[in-house]
Design a protein around this motif. Sequence first.
Motif, PDB file in Angstrom:
ATOM      1  N   MET A 183      11.061 -14.382  -8.275  1.00 40.56           N
ATOM      2  CA  MET A 183       9.846 -13.787  -7.756  1.00 40.56           C
ATOM      3  C   MET A 183       9.112 -13.115  -8.917  1.00 40.56           C
ATOM      4  SD  MET A 183       9.668 -11.474  -4.428  1.00 40.56           S
ATOM      5  CE  MET A 183       8.537 -10.177  -4.272  1.00 40.56           C
ATOM      6  N   ALA A 184       7.835 -13.414  -9.040  1.00 38.71           N
ATOM      7  CA  ALA A 184       7.027 -12.866 -10.126  1.00 38.71           C
ATOM      8  C   ALA A 184       6.672 -11.421  -9.822  1.00 38.71           C
ATOM      9  CB  ALA A 184       5.759 -13.691 -10.293  1.00 38.71           C
ATOM     10  N   PRO A 185       6.621 -10.579 -10.865  1.00 41.47           N
ATOM     11  CA  PRO A 185       6.220  -9.184 -10.635  1.00 41.47           C
ATOM     12  C   PRO A 185       4.768  -9.131 -10.193  1.00 41.47           C
ATOM     13  CG  PRO A 185       6.371  -9.647 -12.985  1.00 41.47           C
ATOM     14  CD  PRO A 185       6.864 -10.876 -12.262  1.00 41.47           C
ATOM     15  N   PRO A 186       4.393  -8.111  -9.417  1.00 46.13           N
ATOM     16  CA  PRO A 186       2.994  -8.017  -8.981  1.00 46.13           C
ATOM     17  C   PRO A 186       2.069  -7.871 -10.189  1.00 46.13           C
ATOM     18  CG  PRO A 186       4.230  -6.044  -8.363  1.00 46.13           C
ATOM     19  CD  PRO A 186       5.202  -7.010  -8.965  1.00 46.13           C
ATOM     20  N   ILE A 187       0.905  -8.473 -10.069  1.00 40.02           N
ATOM     21  CA  ILE A 187      -0.084  -8.428 -11.142  1.00 40.02           C
ATOM     22  C   ILE A 187      -0.867  -7.126 -11.004  1.00 40.02           C
ATOM     23  CG2 ILE A 187      -2.153  -9.522 -12.072  1.00 40.02           C
ATOM     24  CD1 ILE A 187      -1.060 -12.167 -11.001  1.00 40.02           C
ATOM     25  N   ALA A 188      -0.961  -6.384 -12.101  1.00 36.00           N
ATOM     26  CA  ALA A 188      -1.741  -5.149 -12.090  1.00 36.00           C
ATOM     27  C   ALA A 188      -3.220  -5.512 -12.099  1.00 36.00           C
ATOM     28  CB  ALA A 188      -1.394  -4.296 -13.306  1.00 36.00           C
ATOM     29  N   LEU A 189      -3.942  -4.981 -11.136  1.00 34.13           N
ATOM     30  CA  LEU A 189      -5.373  -5.248 -11.041  1.00 34.13           C
ATOM     31  C   LEU A 189      -6.135  -4.231 -11.872  1.00 34.13           C
ATOM     32  CD1 LEU A 189      -5.687  -5.847  -7.196  1.00 34.13           C
ATOM     33  CD2 LEU A 189      -5.578  -7.572  -9.006  1.00 34.13           C
ATOM     34  N   PRO A 190      -7.240  -4.636 -12.483  1.00 33.50           N
ATOM     35  CA  PRO A 190      -8.083  -3.667 -13.185  1.00 33.50           C
ATOM     36  C   PRO A 190      -8.496  -2.553 -12.227  1.00 33.50           C
ATOM     37  CG  PRO A 190      -8.816  -5.907 -13.638  1.00 33.50           C
ATOM     38  CD  PRO A 190      -7.784  -5.994 -12.558  1.00 33.50           C
ATOM     39  N   ASP A 191      -8.534  -1.334 -12.723  1.00 35.83           N
ATOM     40  CA  ASP A 191      -8.829  -0.171 -11.886  1.00 35.83           C
ATOM     41  C   ASP A 191     -10.161  -0.308 -11.152  1.00 35.83           C
ATOM     42  OD1 ASP A 191      -8.220   2.559 -10.955  1.00 35.83           O
ATOM     43  OD2 ASP A 191     -10.013   3.068 -12.147  1.00 35.83           O
ATOM     44  N   SER A 192     -11.212  -0.745 -11.832  1.00 35.27           N
ATOM     45  CA  SER A 192     -12.524  -0.840 -11.178  1.00 35.27           C
ATOM     46  C   SER A 192     -12.501  -1.862 -10.043  1.00 35.27           C
ATOM     47  CB  SER A 192     -13.625  -1.175 -12.186  1.00 35.27           C
ATOM     48  OG  SER A 192     -13.352  -2.397 -12.835  1.00 35.27           O
ATOM     49  N   PHE A 193     -11.780  -2.966 -10.221  1.00 39.03           N
ATOM     50  CA  PHE A 193     -11.675  -3.973  -9.166  1.00 39.03           C
ATOM     51  C   PHE A 193     -10.865  -3.414  -7.994  1.00 39.03           C
ATOM     52  CE2 PHE A 193      -9.490  -7.676  -7.238  1.00 39.03           C
ATOM     53  CZ  PHE A 193     -10.606  -8.341  -6.758  1.00 39.03           C
ATOM     54  N   ALA A 194      -9.750  -2.754  -8.279  1.00 42.56           N
ATOM     55  CA  ALA A 194      -8.904  -2.187  -7.225  1.00 42.56           C
ATOM     56  C   ALA A 194      -9.687  -1.157  -6.406  1.00 42.56           C
ATOM     57  CB  ALA A 194      -7.648  -1.567  -7.822  1.00 42.56           C
ATOM     58  N   ARG A 195     -10.482  -0.296  -7.074  1.00 43.86           N
ATOM     59  CA  ARG A 195     -11.284   0.691  -6.351  1.00 43.86           C
ATOM     60  C   ARG A 195     -12.378   0.015  -5.529  1.00 43.86           C
ATOM     61  NH1 ARG A 195     -13.501   5.051 -10.045  1.00 43.86           N
ATOM     62  NH2 ARG A 195     -13.493   3.421 -11.605  1.00 43.86           N
ATOM     63  N   ALA A 196     -12.972  -1.047  -6.059  1.00 37.80           N
ATOM     64  CA  ALA A 196     -14.010  -1.776  -5.323  1.00 37.80           C
ATOM     65  C   ALA A 196     -13.432  -2.414  -4.064  1.00 37.80           C
ATOM     66  CB  ALA A 196     -14.645  -2.830  -6.230  1.00 37.80           C
ATOM     67  N   VAL A 197     -12.262  -3.034  -4.187  1.00 38.60           N
ATOM     68  CA  VAL A 197     -11.606  -3.648  -3.025  1.00 38.60           C
ATOM     69  C   VAL A 197     -11.252  -2.572  -2.003  1.00 38.60           C
ATOM     70  CG1 VAL A 197      -9.528  -4.856  -2.245  1.00 38.60           C
ATOM     71  CG2 VAL A 197     -10.776  -5.690  -4.253  1.00 38.60           C
ATOM     72  N   SER A 198     -10.761  -1.437  -2.468  1.00 37.40           N
ATOM     73  CA  SER A 198     -10.413  -0.346  -1.571  1.00 37.40           C
ATOM     74  C   SER A 198     -11.629   0.104  -0.759  1.00 37.40           C
ATOM     75  CB  SER A 198      -9.842   0.824  -2.374  1.00 37.40           C
ATOM     76  OG  SER A 198      -9.567   1.908  -1.534  1.00 37.40           O
ATOM     77  N   GLY A 199     -12.784   0.180  -1.403  1.00 38.49           N
ATOM     78  CA  GLY A 199     -14.014   0.551  -0.691  1.00 38.49           C
ATOM     79  C   GLY A 199     -14.388  -0.459   0.372  1.00 38.49           C
ATOM     80  N   LEU A 200     -14.193  -1.736   0.093  1.00 44.71           N
ATOM     81  CA  LEU A 200     -14.497  -2.776   1.084  1.00 44.71           C
ATOM     82  C   LEU A 200     -13.521  -2.725   2.249  1.00 44.71           C
ATOM     83  CD1 LEU A 200     -15.364  -5.820  -1.220  1.00 44.71           C
ATOM     84  CD2 LEU A 200     -16.949  -4.344   0.047  1.00 44.71           C
ATOM     85  N   ARG A 201     -12.273  -2.398   1.964  1.00 45.76           N
ATOM     86  CA  ARG A 201     -11.257  -2.338   3.023  1.00 45.76           C
ATOM     87  C   ARG A 201     -11.364  -1.079   3.876  1.00 45.76           C
ATOM     88  NH1 ARG A 201      -6.208  -4.331  -0.671  1.00 45.76           N
ATOM     89  NH2 ARG A 201      -6.305  -6.549  -0.106  1.00 45.76           N
ATOM     90  N   SER A 202     -11.943  -0.011   3.349  1.00 45.86           N
ATOM     91  CA  SER A 202     -11.909   1.278   4.039  1.00 45.86           C
ATOM     92  C   SER A 202     -12.975   1.433   5.118  1.00 45.86           C
ATOM     93  CB  SER A 202     -12.050   2.416   3.031  1.00 45.86           C
ATOM     94  OG  SER A 202     -13.356   2.429   2.486  1.00 45.86           O
ATOM     95  N   ALA A 203     -14.004   0.645   5.074  1.00 45.37           N
ATOM     96  CA  ALA A 203     -15.118   0.811   6.013  1.00 45.37           C
ATOM     97  C   ALA A 203     -14.770   0.239   7.385  1.00 45.37           C
ATOM     98  CB  ALA A 203     -16.357   0.122   5.460  1.00 45.37           C
ATOM     99  N   THR A 204     -15.287   0.889   8.407  1.00 44.35           N
ATOM    100  CA  THR A 204     -15.110   0.425   9.778  1.00 44.35           C
ATOM    101  C   THR A 204     -16.475   0.028  10.323  1.00 44.35           C
ATOM    102  OG1 THR A 204     -13.279   1.972  10.069  1.00 44.35           O
ATOM    103  CG2 THR A 204     -14.254   1.051  12.070  1.00 44.35           C
ATOM    104  N   PRO A 205     -16.690  -1.260  10.575  1.00 45.16           N
ATOM    105  CA  PRO A 205     -18.006  -1.687  11.073  1.00 45.16           C
ATOM    106  C   PRO A 205     -18.182  -1.363  12.557  1.00 45.16           C
ATOM    107  CG  PRO A 205     -16.537  -3.555  10.964  1.00 45.16           C
ATOM    108  CD  PRO A 205     -15.781  -2.375  10.402  1.00 45.16           C
ATOM    109  N   ARG A 206     -19.383  -1.567  13.040  1.00 49.41           N
ATOM    110  CA  ARG A 206     -19.646  -1.378  14.466  1.00 49.41           C
ATOM    111  C   ARG A 206     -18.797  -2.359  15.274  1.00 49.41           C
ATOM    112  NH1 ARG A 206     -25.956  -2.730  15.159  1.00 49.41           N
ATOM    113  NH2 ARG A 206     -25.397  -2.934  17.338  1.00 49.41           N
ATOM    114  N   PRO A 207     -18.528  -2.072  16.541  1.00 49.03           N
ATOM    115  CA  PRO A 207     -17.549  -2.855  17.310  1.00 49.03           C
ATOM    116  C   PRO A 207     -17.887  -4.335  17.494  1.00 49.03           C
ATOM    117  CG  PRO A 207     -18.462  -1.046  18.644  1.00 49.03           C
ATOM    118  CD  PRO A 207     -19.052  -0.941  17.282  1.00 49.03           C
ATOM    119  N   GLU A 208     -19.158  -4.700  17.416  1.00 51.25           N
ATOM    120  CA  GLU A 208     -19.527  -6.117  17.603  1.00 51.25           C
ATOM    121  C   GLU A 208     -19.193  -6.976  16.387  1.00 51.25           C
ATOM    122  OE1 GLU A 208     -22.922  -3.606  19.447  1.00 51.25           O
ATOM    123  OE2 GLU A 208     -21.702  -3.548  17.650  1.00 51.25           O
ATOM    124  N   ILE A 209     -18.838  -6.348  15.269  1.00 51.00           N
ATOM    125  CA  ILE A 209     -18.574  -7.078  14.028  1.00 51.00           C
ATOM    126  C   ILE A 209     -17.081  -7.063  13.741  1.00 51.00           C
ATOM    127  CG2 ILE A 209     -19.023  -7.188  11.547  1.00 51.00           C
ATOM    128  CD1 ILE A 209     -21.743  -5.863  12.115  1.00 51.00           C
TER     129      ILE A 209
END
Length: 190
Positions: free
Chosen positions: A1-27
């Motif tokens: 099993m390959a070790p996890p790849i370290a993501l660049p900090d700016s990319f990891a923070r950007a992904v975290s921002g996309l994952r953290s939002a909760t859209p309106r219920p129809e979406i």
Amino acid sequence: MAPPIALPDSFARAVSGLRSATPRPEICLEEVGAPQRLAPYAFALSASVLRDDDEVATGRLILLHDPAGHEAWQGTLRLVTYVTAELEADLAADPLLAGVGWTWLTDALDAQEAGYRAIGGTITQTTSHRFGDLAGPPATADIEIRASWTPTGVDLTPHLYAWCTLLASTAGLPPPGVTALPERRPATTG
């Protein structure tokens, strides 16, 4: 099993921002596989917009990251979107629709104070008519919005909310907190 790849900090923070939002219920958002050849790092979300349990619009938002930067992007992060929705045929024939569709995106970004630069895209209106063995349903019409822009920061939460606003506008949903009035039926005489 390959070790996890370290993501660049700016990319990891950007992904975290996309994952953290909760859209309106129809979406409904779902993480999906991202294209791997466009940039060294990529993340993607898919969206379905539901109205009365019917899917009325779909979209995809892709985050690209190239730590070396990209001249055309004017930065190291790039957001790419594709949104499509079915329209009423008379609305799709409106020559102003493309401009309105573009302002749905830019107004949403501005309203969320989602800083951006190097924005570009296309708005496509299509109408389909069926003939011969495929005849039957009336003409259908669609709008497609394809766009990309470079965020000016790494917190992409406002960009996700702006994208959700674009999806809602494209789907014809009323603004949050506003209830659409039911359609009036003509009075019958008896």
